[in-house]
Design an enzyme around this catalytic site. Structure first.
Site, PDB file in Angstrom:
ATOM      1  N   LYS A   5      16.697 -18.278  70.523  1.00 28.81           N
ATOM      2  CA  LYS A   5      15.702 -17.708  71.444  1.00 28.81           C
ATOM      3  C   LYS A   5      15.175 -16.375  70.899  1.00 28.81           C
ATOM      4  CE  LYS A   5      18.644 -17.576  74.895  1.00 28.81           C
ATOM      5  NZ  LYS A   5      19.838 -18.106  74.224  1.00 28.81           N
ATOM      6  N   ARG A   9      18.657 -16.887  84.068  1.00 26.59           N
ATOM      7  CA  ARG A   9      19.815 -17.555  83.501  1.00 26.59           C
ATOM      8  C   ARG A   9      20.656 -18.249  84.561  1.00 26.59           C
ATOM      9  NH1 ARG A   9      20.833 -14.638  78.649  1.00 26.59           N
ATOM     10  NH2 ARG A   9      22.733 -15.264  77.631  1.00 26.59           N
ATOM     11  N   ARG A  23      26.316 -15.392  62.567  1.00 21.61           N
ATOM     12  CA  ARG A  23      25.282 -14.397  62.881  1.00 21.61           C
ATOM     13  C   ARG A  23      25.745 -12.992  62.509  1.00 21.61           C
ATOM     14  NH1 ARG A  23      22.595 -14.143  68.707  1.00 21.61           N
ATOM     15  NH2 ARG A  23      24.748 -13.901  69.401  1.00 21.61           N
ATOM     16  N   ARG A  36      28.465  -9.327  66.425  1.00 21.62           N
ATOM     17  CA  ARG A  36      28.451  -8.936  67.840  1.00 21.62           C
ATOM     18  C   ARG A  36      29.818  -9.196  68.460  1.00 21.62           C
ATOM     19  NH1 ARG A  36      23.098 -11.341  70.757  1.00 21.62           N
ATOM     20  NH2 ARG A  36      24.643 -12.005  72.285  1.00 21.62           N
ATOM     21  N   ARG A  69      31.029 -18.471  76.529  1.00 20.53           N
ATOM     22  CA  ARG A  69      29.578 -18.383  76.770  1.00 20.53           C
ATOM     23  C   ARG A  69      28.971 -19.776  76.908  1.00 20.53           C
ATOM     24  NH1 ARG A  69      27.889 -15.057  71.817  1.00 20.53           N
ATOM     25  NH2 ARG A  69      25.748 -15.184  72.600  1.00 20.53           N
TER      26      ARG A  69
HETATM   27  P1  AP5 Z   1      19.477 -16.064  67.844  1.00 19.41           P
HETATM   28  O1  AP5 Z   1      17.996 -16.084  67.699  1.00 19.41           O
HETATM   29  O2  AP5 Z   1      20.189 -14.760  67.773  1.00 19.41           O
HETATM   30  O3  AP5 Z   1      19.910 -16.891  69.150  1.00 19.41           O
HETATM   31  P2  AP5 Z   1      19.781 -16.518  70.686  1.00 19.41           P
HETATM   32  O4  AP5 Z   1      19.457 -17.791  71.391  1.00 19.41           O
HETATM   33  O5  AP5 Z   1      18.852 -15.366  70.892  1.00 19.41           O
HETATM   34  O6  AP5 Z   1      21.275 -16.123  70.932  1.00 19.41           O
HETATM   35  P3  AP5 Z   1      21.969 -14.985  71.819  1.00 19.41           P
HETATM   36  O7  AP5 Z   1      23.427 -15.049  71.476  1.00 19.41           O
HETATM   37  O8  AP5 Z   1      21.309 -13.651  71.652  1.00 19.41           O
HETATM   38  O9  AP5 Z   1      21.701 -15.541  73.218  1.00 19.41           O
HETATM   39  P4  AP5 Z   1      22.565 -15.342  74.427  1.00 19.41           P
HETATM   40  O10 AP5 Z   1      21.689 -16.044  75.404  1.00 19.41           O
HETATM   41  O11 AP5 Z   1      23.961 -15.770  74.416  1.00 19.41           O
HETATM   42  O12 AP5 Z   1      22.732 -13.773  74.476  1.00 19.41           O
HETATM   43  P5  AP5 Z   1      21.874 -12.605  75.128  1.00 19.41           P
HETATM   44  O13 AP5 Z   1      21.734 -11.552  74.122  1.00 19.41           O
HETATM   45  O14 AP5 Z   1      20.663 -13.127  75.815  1.00 19.41           O
HETATM   46  O15 AP5 Z   1      20.075 -17.076  66.733  1.00 19.41           O
HETATM   47  C1  AP5 Z   1      21.471 -17.230  66.554  1.00 19.41           C
HETATM   48  C2  AP5 Z   1      21.810 -17.339  65.061  1.00 19.41           C
HETATM   49  O16 AP5 Z   1      21.281 -18.568  64.544  1.00 19.41           O
HETATM   50  C3  AP5 Z   1      21.195 -16.213  64.213  1.00 19.41           C
HETATM   51  O17 AP5 Z   1      22.091 -15.867  63.199  1.00 19.41           O
HETATM   52  C4  AP5 Z   1      19.914 -16.865  63.609  1.00 19.41           C
HETATM   53  O18 AP5 Z   1      19.566 -16.302  62.374  1.00 19.41           O
HETATM   54  C5  AP5 Z   1      20.339 -18.320  63.483  1.00 19.41           C
HETATM   55  N1  AP5 Z   1      19.256 -19.281  63.709  1.00 19.41           N
HETATM   56  C6  AP5 Z   1      18.307 -19.221  64.689  1.00 19.41           C
HETATM   57  N2  AP5 Z   1      17.503 -20.304  64.618  1.00 19.41           N
HETATM   58  C7  AP5 Z   1      17.968 -21.064  63.582  1.00 19.41           C
HETATM   59  C8  AP5 Z   1      17.563 -22.321  63.005  1.00 19.41           C
HETATM   60  N3  AP5 Z   1      16.525 -23.020  63.503  1.00 19.41           N
HETATM   61  N4  AP5 Z   1      18.286 -22.808  61.961  1.00 19.41           N
HETATM   62  C9  AP5 Z   1      19.335 -22.126  61.474  1.00 19.41           C
HETATM   63  N5  AP5 Z   1      19.774 -20.929  61.953  1.00 19.41           N
HETATM   64  C10 AP5 Z   1      19.096 -20.409  63.006  1.00 19.41           C
HETATM   65  O19 AP5 Z   1      22.859 -12.134  76.305  1.00 19.41           O
HETATM   66  C11 AP5 Z   1      24.100 -11.531  76.006  1.00 19.41           C
HETATM   67  C12 AP5 Z   1      24.847 -11.264  77.289  1.00 19.41           C
HETATM   68  O20 AP5 Z   1      24.084 -10.382  78.151  1.00 19.41           O
HETATM   69  C13 AP5 Z   1      25.147 -12.475  78.178  1.00 19.41           C
HETATM   70  O21 AP5 Z   1      26.310 -13.173  77.765  1.00 19.41           O
HETATM   71  C14 AP5 Z   1      25.327 -11.799  79.534  1.00 19.41           C
HETATM   72  O22 AP5 Z   1      26.590 -11.156  79.653  1.00 19.41           O
HETATM   73  C15 AP5 Z   1      24.265 -10.717  79.527  1.00 19.41           C
HETATM   74  N6  AP5 Z   1      22.984 -11.203  80.064  1.00 19.41           N
HETATM   75  C16 AP5 Z   1      21.794 -11.293  79.383  1.00 19.41           C
HETATM   76  N7  AP5 Z   1      20.850 -11.807  80.164  1.00 19.41           N
HETATM   77  C17 AP5 Z   1      21.429 -12.058  81.366  1.00 19.41           C
HETATM   78  C18 AP5 Z   1      20.965 -12.612  82.587  1.00 19.41           C
HETATM   79  N8  AP5 Z   1      19.682 -13.019  82.733  1.00 19.41           N
HETATM   80  N9  AP5 Z   1      21.845 -12.727  83.613  1.00 19.41           N
HETATM   81  C19 AP5 Z   1      23.126 -12.319  83.508  1.00 19.41           C
HETATM   82  N10 AP5 Z   1      23.636 -11.799  82.366  1.00 19.41           N
HETATM   83  C20 AP5 Z   1      22.799 -11.665  81.316  1.00 19.41           C
END
Ligand code: AP5
Length: 215
Positions: free
Chosen positions: A13, A88, A125, A158, A169
């Site tokens: 994402k 979410r 990552r 991370r 997660r």
């Molecule tokens: P990346 O692009 O980093 O993936 P992502 O989907 O953004 O992953 P996140 O871990 O950031 O999402 P998340 O939803 O768990 O965490 P968030 O930060 O939102 O890609 C991942 C890896 O794959 C990278 O190394 C990339 O290079 C590689 N890659 C990407 N595409 C690829 C492809 N096509 N082929 C090969 N490799 C690829 O949230 C973190 C925490 O914050 C949550 O756990 C929660 O505690 C809190 N939080 C955030 N939002 C909320 C909410 N709305 N409600 C409640 N808590 C929340």
């Protein structure tokens, strides 16, 4: 254009949001990134969220809604935005569409990736603690080795990318976030892309959907 990027943790994402934001000229609002910055800066929000995020649990719906509403007041959001990581839960999706909050969504792109691929993506990552740029040891390595290409900072893993937290997660995702696909499908605004394809192939699928929405 107001769009939501949905998908499991590590689906890509954030990676696709950066590309989309450049192409469309609208900002990305990543709730995860906003919360991580709050933790780094030891703000009141950061203090509340620190333990929760490190365990891989979700912070409260109310807290995250306030974070998003606050960010949407900024001028750069007036022509549209990309929501990465919000909503979410069903409660968040309902709260944002309520008359009171009125946070618009034109369409939702769901990045579909299997759990096995998620584990491999998140284990490899690496992120820059200073500018937030994201890499992958295999699919997107930094040309500067273990340093960030953009700012030279040493890359880190991370805290929530440890093996146990990744599994938690994923569990949280299946229980609380996956039901949103049905919610948006019923509203006929859900589009799903095959997230297991290469980075560029996923971007091409996403841009195709965006192009069709603009017509
Ligand atoms: P990346 O692009 O980093 O993936 P992502 O989907 O953004 O992953 P996140 O871990 O950031 O999402 P998340 O939803 O768990 O965490 P968030 O930060 O939102 O890609 C991942 C890896 O794959 C990278 O190394 C990339 O290079 C590689 N890659 C990407 N595409 C690829 C492809 N096509 N082929 C090969 N490799 C690829 O949230 C973190 C925490 O914050 C949550 O756990 C929660 O505690 C809190 N939080 C955030 N939002 C909320 C909410 N709305 N409600 C409640 N808590 C929340």
């Amino acid at each position: 254009m107001k769009l939501v990027l949905l998908g499991p943790p590590g689906a890509g994402k954030g990676t696709q949001a950066v590309k989309l934001s450049e192409k469309l000229g609208i900002p990305t609002i990543s709730t995860g990134e906003i919360i991580r910055n709050a933790i780094k800066n030891e703000t009141p929000v950061g203090k509340i969220a620190k333990d929760t995020i490190e365990r891989g649990e979700l912070v409260s719906d109310e807290l995250v809604l306030e974070i998003v509403k606050d960010r949407l007041k900024d001028d750069d959001c007036k022509d549209g935005y990309i929501l990465d990581g919000f909503p979410r839960t069903l409660a968040q999706a309902e709260m944002m569409q309520s008359v009171e909050n009125n946070i618009g969504v034109d369409f939702v792109i769901n990045i579909d990736v299997s759990d096995d691929e998620i584990v491999s993506r998140l284990s490899g990552r690496r992120v820059c603690p200073s500018c937030g740029k994201t890499y992958h040891v295999v699919s997107l390595p930094s040309s500067c080795g273990d340093k960030c290409e953009a700012c030279g900072e040493k890359l880190i893993v991370r805290k929530d990318d440890s093996p146990e937290v990744i599994l938690n997660r994923l569990k949280v995702y299946h229980e609380l976030t996956a039901p949103l696909t049905r919610f948006y499908d019923e509203q006929k605004i859900l589009y799903t892309v095959k997230g297991a394809e290469s980075l560029d192939a996923v971007t091409a699928q996403v841009m195709d959907i965006v192009g069709r929405q603009r017509r």
